[in-house]
Motif scaffolding. Structure first.
Motif, PDB file in Angstrom:
ATOM      1  N   GLN A 528      28.768  29.350  20.990  1.00 44.73           N
ATOM      2  CA  GLN A 528      28.459  29.505  22.402  1.00 44.73           C
ATOM      3  C   GLN A 528      29.300  28.600  23.308  1.00 44.73           C
ATOM      4  O   GLN A 528      29.782  29.056  24.354  1.00 44.73           O
ATOM      5  N   PRO A 529      29.520  27.310  22.976  1.00 41.24           N
ATOM      6  CA  PRO A 529      30.324  26.469  23.884  1.00 41.24           C
ATOM      7  C   PRO A 529      31.766  26.973  24.051  1.00 41.24           C
ATOM      8  O   PRO A 529      32.297  26.987  25.172  1.00 41.24           O
ATOM      9  N   GLN A 530      32.400  27.358  22.952  1.00 42.20           N
ATOM     10  CA  GLN A 530      33.780  27.859  23.052  1.00 42.20           C
ATOM     11  C   GLN A 530      33.848  29.165  23.833  1.00 42.20           C
ATOM     12  O   GLN A 530      34.777  29.390  24.621  1.00 42.20           O
ATOM     13  N   VAL A 531      32.869  30.039  23.617  1.00 43.98           N
ATOM     14  CA  VAL A 531      32.840  31.307  24.357  1.00 43.98           C
ATOM     15  C   VAL A 531      32.665  31.050  25.847  1.00 43.98           C
ATOM     16  O   VAL A 531      33.335  31.665  26.687  1.00 43.98           O
ATOM     17  N   ALA A 532      31.771  30.131  26.198  1.00 42.78           N
ATOM     18  CA  ALA A 532      31.558  29.809  27.606  1.00 42.78           C
ATOM     19  C   ALA A 532      32.817  29.235  28.240  1.00 42.78           C
ATOM     20  O   ALA A 532      33.152  29.547  29.395  1.00 42.78           O
ATOM     21  N   ALA A 533      33.549  28.403  27.484  1.00 39.72           N
ATOM     22  CA  ALA A 533      34.791  27.824  28.016  1.00 39.72           C
ATOM     23  C   ALA A 533      35.835  28.910  28.262  1.00 39.72           C
ATOM     24  O   ALA A 533      36.540  28.891  29.286  1.00 39.72           O
ATOM     25  N   ALA A 534      35.968  29.860  27.330  1.00 48.05           N
ATOM     26  CA  ALA A 534      36.936  30.946  27.507  1.00 48.05           C
ATOM     27  C   ALA A 534      36.565  31.814  28.696  1.00 48.05           C
ATOM     28  O   ALA A 534      37.433  32.196  29.506  1.00 48.05           O
ATOM     29  N   GLN A 535      35.275  32.137  28.834  1.00 51.30           N
ATOM     30  CA  GLN A 535      34.859  32.966  29.957  1.00 51.30           C
ATOM     31  C   GLN A 535      35.066  32.238  31.284  1.00 51.30           C
ATOM     32  O   GLN A 535      35.482  32.832  32.281  1.00 51.30           O
ATOM     33  N   ARG A 536      34.793  30.917  31.307  1.00 52.06           N
ATOM     34  CA  ARG A 536      35.003  30.150  32.533  1.00 52.06           C
ATOM     35  C   ARG A 536      36.474  30.140  32.940  1.00 52.06           C
ATOM     36  O   ARG A 536      36.809  30.250  34.131  1.00 52.06           O
ATOM     37  N   ALA A 537      37.366  30.058  31.951  1.00 49.12           N
ATOM     38  CA  ALA A 537      38.801  30.083  32.261  1.00 49.12           C
ATOM     39  C   ALA A 537      39.198  31.415  32.889  1.00 49.12           C
ATOM     40  O   ALA A 537      39.966  31.453  33.865  1.00 49.12           O
ATOM     41  N   LEU A 538      38.686  32.526  32.355  1.00 50.73           N
ATOM     42  CA  LEU A 538      38.997  33.838  32.933  1.00 50.73           C
ATOM     43  C   LEU A 538      38.409  33.976  34.328  1.00 50.73           C
ATOM     44  O   LEU A 538      39.042  34.533  35.237  1.00 50.73           O
ATOM     45  N   ASP A 539      37.177  33.474  34.523  1.00 56.94           N
ATOM     46  CA  ASP A 539      36.557  33.564  35.849  1.00 56.94           C
ATOM     47  C   ASP A 539      37.349  32.775  36.874  1.00 56.94           C
ATOM     48  O   ASP A 539      37.519  33.223  38.024  1.00 56.94           O
ATOM     49  N   GLU A 540      37.833  31.597  36.510  1.00 52.85           N
ATOM     50  CA  GLU A 540      38.611  30.784  37.445  1.00 52.85           C
ATOM     51  C   GLU A 540      39.897  31.477  37.863  1.00 52.85           C
ATOM     52  O   GLU A 540      40.408  31.237  38.965  1.00 52.85           O
ATOM     53  N   LEU A 541      40.435  32.325  36.988  1.00 51.79           N
ATOM     54  CA  LEU A 541      41.667  33.051  37.304  1.00 51.79           C
ATOM     55  C   LEU A 541      41.388  34.399  37.966  1.00 51.79           C
ATOM     56  O   LEU A 541      42.328  35.125  38.305  1.00 51.79           O
ATOM     57  N   GLY A 542      40.124  34.743  38.120  1.00 56.97           N
ATOM     58  CA  GLY A 542      39.776  36.001  38.770  1.00 56.97           C
ATOM     59  C   GLY A 542      39.953  37.219  37.892  1.00 56.97           C
ATOM     60  O   GLY A 542      40.105  38.335  38.401  1.00 56.97           O
ATOM     61  N   ILE A 543      39.925  37.043  36.585  1.00 61.32           N
ATOM     62  CA  ILE A 543      40.085  38.159  35.647  1.00 61.32           C
ATOM     63  C   ILE A 543      38.704  38.593  35.185  1.00 61.32           C
ATOM     64  O   ILE A 543      37.962  37.807  34.586  1.00 61.32           O
ATOM     65  N   ASP A 544      38.354  39.842  35.463  1.00 63.19           N
ATOM     66  CA  ASP A 544      37.016  40.319  35.128  1.00 63.19           C
ATOM     67  C   ASP A 544      37.014  41.586  34.286  1.00 63.19           C
ATOM     68  O   ASP A 544      35.964  42.217  34.112  1.00 63.19           O
ATOM     69  N   ASP A 545      38.173  41.986  33.772  1.00 66.28           N
ATOM     70  CA  ASP A 545      38.236  43.235  33.007  1.00 66.28           C
ATOM     71  C   ASP A 545      38.587  42.992  31.538  1.00 66.28           C
ATOM     72  O   ASP A 545      39.047  43.902  30.846  1.00 66.28           O
ATOM     73  N   ILE A 546      38.394  41.767  31.059  1.00 71.02           N
ATOM     74  CA  ILE A 546      38.665  41.436  29.661  1.00 71.02           C
ATOM     75  C   ILE A 546      37.385  40.880  29.045  1.00 71.02           C
ATOM     76  O   ILE A 546      36.806  39.918  29.557  1.00 71.02           O
ATOM     77  N   ALA A 547      36.941  41.484  27.964  1.00 74.74           N
ATOM     78  CA  ALA A 547      35.720  41.041  27.288  1.00 74.74           C
ATOM     79  C   ALA A 547      36.007  39.818  26.425  1.00 74.74           C
ATOM     80  O   ALA A 547      37.136  39.637  25.935  1.00 74.74           O
TER      81      ALA A 547
END
Length: 704
Positions: A528-547
Motif C-alpha cells: 500500500q505505501p509504494q502504491v500510494a507514492a506512485a499514485q501521488r506522483a501521477l496526481d502531481e503531474l496531472g495524469i489521470d488515465d493510467i492505472a
C-alpha cells in the motif's frame, strides 16, 4: 482512430516517381514502410473509401496520423531504402519474418591464426566461413567427427588450446590423430590453415578432387606394400563417403541454388528455405510471420528475399533462386540480388524436372511448419489474452492493459539505491524498452520516497515528449530540466549482457524515444505505501488515465490506490501469474544493476579520479610499479618512465595521489593477515582478478 482524410496529401504534392513512403502514428512512430514505382499512384490507393480497403490496410491507415515520402532515382534504390528503414524502424504493420528457431551453423574461424571448426549460432562474424544452417547441432558434430579423420583441424576452445601450449601436451584428439595439434607445434600455422581451407572446400561441395587424390594415394601405398597406410587411407575414403551420404544428391552436380516456398492463410504465412550447394541440400531454415498488411505471395517472397540476403554478399547469394511466385515487378529485385552477389543471379519459378519436384518437397515443409506454428501459438495467445482480461476485470479497467510497466527499488542497506523499469506488451517482454534509474533526490533507505521519485521522473519525461512533439498543447506541466532532471540523466542507456539498450532520442525520426509511450497499467513491487507514492506522483503531474497497482511479495496481494483491502486473485489465476512474472523480472533487472554499481564502487581506486587516465595506462602504471603504494612514493621522473605517460600526466597523477587519503590495508579474511604492500581495488592475484579489501560484500547485508 484517425480519419485518413485529415492527413491526406494533395495529389499535386506527391511526385510521380519511384520512392519510399512512411506512415506515422500520433506519437510519430513509423508504423509502415513501403516502396512504389510511382508514389502518386501508390499513395492514392490508401486514401480511397475505407469500405474498399482490406481490413488490415484499413486498420493501418486509421492508426496512422501522417504520411511522408522520399524520392529515389530507381526502383532498385527504393528496394534498398525500404529494407534499411524496415530494419531501422521495425514498423508494426510491415511483414517481419521470425525464425522459428535459432539455427546452428558449422563455422570455420579463418580469422584466427589457427582456424577452429565449431558450432555457431546467432549473427555471422566477419572472417568466419559458415556452412548450413543445420536442423540440429548433433548433425554438425556427427559430420565433423567423420571429417576430422581426413582433415584434423583444431576444434578446441581458446582456453584448452592455451593450456595445451603451456604444458606441451595436446588434448585427447591430438593423441588419437583427430587433431593435427598445432598447439604443441606438430604442424606449422601455414600448413594448418591450408588444412582448414581444404576442409572448407570439401564442405562447399568440391569433393571429387579429394576422393580421387586419396584413392590414388591408397593404390600407391598398396603397390609399395605399405598396407597399414593403405588401410588408413581406405578408412579415410569411407569416412568422407559416409559424410557425403548424409546430404543426398537432389540436383545435378555443381548446382548452387536456394529454394523458397510459402504456405499462407488469411492471417499468417510460413516460409521454408532449402540451401542446395554442389547439388546437395546443405541447410534448411524456416520463418513465420503475421500478415499485418494485405500482401500477395509475390510480396511475401520479396520480403523473404530481403531478409535472407539483405546482409549477405558474394557467394552467400547463390547463382539461382527458385520461388513459388515472382515479385512484381521482378526486374528491380533481380538486379538487387545481382548487386549483392557481384554476378548474375537467376530468380525464377521452376516449371519441370528435379527442381520442380524438390520445390514441392519444400512446399510441404512450409505447410507443416505453418500448421505446427498455429498449434503452438493458439495456446500461447489464449493464455496471454485470458491473463490480461483477468487483470482488467480485477482492477476495474475499461480494457485489457496491453502495455504494462513495472518498477522496483533495490539497494544494500541504503547504499547504491537504484530502480528498474521493465515493459511487457501483450503479455510479452520488451527488453529494448527497459530502463534503469539512480536515486538522486536524497540519500539513504526509503523505498516509498524512491518510488515517488522514479515515477515522477519517468512521467515527467513522458509529458515533456508530448509537449515537444505537439501532442500536449495546453502549455502546463513540469519542465524536466527545471526540476533537476536533465535530459539523459534518468538512465545511462547501457545494460550488461544481451540486454543492450540504445537511446535513440532524435527529432522526428520515428525510432523509439525515451519514455515516449504511456502504459495502460503501472505495477510497483510493494504494498500500500509504494502504491500510494506512485499514485501521488501521477496526481502531481496531472495524469489521470493510467492505472496503478502493487504486488506485495508476502501473500501475493494486489493493492490498488485508495483501498484499505487488497484485491486477492486466485492462486491459479493467469492474471496473477502474469503480474508475478512482471514483478520478478523488475526485481531481477534492478538487483542486477545494483550489483553492477556496487562491484564497480568496490573496485574503484585512487587512479580512477585522475582525469584523462584510461584503463590501458592505469594497467601500465600498476604493472610498472607493482602497487599504488609504490606509485605514490615515486617521483615525477620515475612516473614518466612508464610508456605513454608524459610530464603533464605524471604531474597530474602525483598530485591526485598526494591529495587522496591512503586506503585501508587489504586483509586476508582466511588468515587475518594484513597485506601492507597493496591497496584494495588496484591489486590482483595470480589470475589477474581484482582483490577487494575487507569482508566480502555478500556478508555486508541483505539486498532488496
Amino acid at each position: 482512430m484517425a480519419d485518413p482524410s485529415s492527413y491526406r496529401p494533395r495529389p499535386g504534392d506527391v511526385p510521380d516517381s519511384p520512392g519510399v513512403y512512411r506512415f506515422r502514428d500520433e506519437h510519430r512512430r513509423v508504423i509502415y514502410v513501403g516502396k512504389a514505382k510511382s508514389l502518386r499512384q501508390r499513395l492514392a490507393n490508401y486514401f480511397q473509401d475505407l469500405a474498399n480497403l482490406h481490413p488490415r490496410t484499413r486498420t493501418m491507415v486509421t492508426t496512422a496520423a501522417s504520411v511522408e515520402w522520399t524520392v529515389v532515382s530507381t526502383e532498385v534504390e527504393a528496394l534498398q531504402l525500404e529494407y534499411s528503414w524496415i530494419k531501422e524502424y521495425d514498423p508494426r504493420f510491415n511483414v517481419k519474418y521470425r525464425d522459428d528457431k535459432s539455427y546452428p551453423y558449422l563455422a570455420v574461424t579463418l580469422n584466427e591464426q589457427f582456424p577452429r571448426v565449431q558450432v555457431m549460432r546467432g549473427h555471422k562474424k566477419k572472417g568466419v566461413r559458415y556452412f548450413g544452417p543445420y536442423g540440429h547441432a548433433w548433425a554438425i558434430r556427427d559430420t565433423v567427427d567423420l571429417l576430422l579423420r581426413v582433415f584434423p583441424v583444431r576444434t578446441c576452445s581458446a582456453g584448452v588450446f592455451k593450456n595445451a601450449a603451456r604444458t606441451g601436451r595436446p588434448c585427447l584428439l591430438g593423441y588419437i590423430d583427430k587433431c593435427s595439434a598445432p598447439c604443441v607445434g606438430r604442424i606449422t600455422p601455414e600448413d594448418h590453415r591450408e588444412l582448414a581451407e581444404e576442409f572448407c572446400d570439401f564442405m562447399a561441395g568440391r569433393t571429387g578432387t579429394y576422393l580421387r587424390r586419396l584413392e590414388k594415394q591408397m593404390m600407391e601405398a598398396a603397390e609399395e606394400m605399405e598396407y597399414e597406410r593403405a588401410a588408413r587411407l581406405r578408412d579415410d575414403i569411407g569416412a568422407l563417403k559416409k559424410a557425403m551420404e548424409k546430404n543426398a544428391v537432389v540436383l545435378a552436380d555443381a548446382t548452387d541454388a536456394d529454394l523458397i516456398a510459402v504456405a499462407e492463410d488469411e492471417l499468417e504465412a510460413a516460409v521454408q528455405i532449402f540451401h542446395v550447394r554442389g547439388g546437395r541440400v546443405r541447410g534448411q531454415r524456416g520463418w513465420v510471420t503475421d500478415k499485418v498488411e494485405d500482401v500477395t505471395t509475390g510480396a511475401l517472397v520479396e520480403h523473404a528475399l530481403q531478409q535472407l540476403y539483405g546482409e549477405e554478399t558474394g557467394d552467400a547469394v547463390p547463382k539461382e533462386v527458385l520461388v513459388p511466385a515472382l515479385p512484381e515487378p521482378v526486374e528491380p529485385v533481380q538486379e538487387w540480388l545481382t548487386g549483392r552477389r557481384g554476378a548474375n543471379v537467376s530468380l525464377r519459378i521452376p516449371q519441370r524436372g528435379d527442381k520442380k519436384a524438390l520445390m514441392e518437397t519444400v512446399q510441404r515443409n512450409a505447410q507443416q511448419s505453418l500448421a505446427l506454428h498455429k498449434t503452438r501459438r493458439a495456446s500461447d495467445l489464449t493464455t496471454r489474452s485470458r491473463a490480461l482480461e483477468e487483470i482488467a476485470e480485477a482492477l476495474g479497467l475499461d480494457s485489457a492493459p496491453l502495455r504494462i510497466e513495472c518498477y522496483d527499488i533495490s539497494h544494500l542497506q541504503g547504499d547504491d539505491v537504484v530502480a528498474s523499469m521493465v515493459v511487457f506488451e501483450d503479455g510479452l517482454q520488451r527488453k529494448g524498452e527497459y530502463r534503469r534509474f539512480q536515486i538522486k533526490g536524497f540519500a539513504g533507505q526509503d523505498d516509498v520516497r524512491s518510488m515517488h521519485e522514479v515515477i515522477s521522473r519517468r512521467f515527467r519525461r513522458y509529458l515533456a515528449e508530448k509537449e515537444r512533439t505537439g501532442e500536449w498543447a495546453d502549455g502546463t506541466g513540469t519542465d524536466p530540466v527545471a526540476d533537476g532532471d536533465p535530459a539523459g540523466a534518468d538512465t545511462d542507456g547501457t545494460l550488461a549482457g544481451p540486454e543492450v539498450i540504445t537511446d535513440s532520442l532524435k527529432d522526428d525520426d520515428g525510432r523509439p524515444r525515451k519514455f515516449a509511450y504511456p502504459p495502460q497499467l503501472v505495477v510497483v513491487d510493494g504494498g500500500q505505501p509504494q502504491v500510494a507514492a506512485a499514485q501521488r506522483a501521477l496526481d502531481e503531474l496531472g495524469i489521470d488515465d493510467i492505472a496503478v497497482c502493487g504486488l506485495a511479495k508476502r501473500l501475493e496481494e494486489v493493492w490498488v490506490p485508495g483501498e484499505d483491502d487488497p484485491v486477492v486473485l486466485p492462486r491459479t489465476s493467469e492474471g496473477l501469474y502474469l503480474l508475478q512474472r512482471v514483478r520478478d523480472e523488475a526485481h531481477r533487472f534492478a538487483i542486477t544493476y545494483q550489483r553492477t554499481k556496487r562491484a564497480k564502487r568496490f573496485r574503484a581506486g585512487p587512479l580512477d579520479d585522475v582525469p584523462g587516465l584510461g584503463e590501458t595506462r592505469k594497467q601500465a602504471l600498476i604493472k610498472h610499479f607493482g602497487s599504488v603504494k609504490k606509485l605514490r612514493s615515486a617521483t615525477i621522473e620515475q612516473i614518466q618512465e612508464v610508456p605513454g605517460i608524459g610530464r603533464k600526466t605524471a604531474e597530474t597523477i602525483a598530485m591526485a595521489l598526494a591529495q587522496a587519503a591512503p586506503a585501508a590495508p587489504a586483509v586476508n579474511t582466511a588468515t587475518g593477515e594484513i597485506i601492507e604492500d597493496e591497496e584494495p581495488g588496484t591489486t590482483g592475484d595470480s589470475s589477474g582478478e581484482p582483490v577487494t579489501a575487507g569482508v566480502p560484500d555478500e556478508r555486508r547485508g541483505q539486498e532488496t
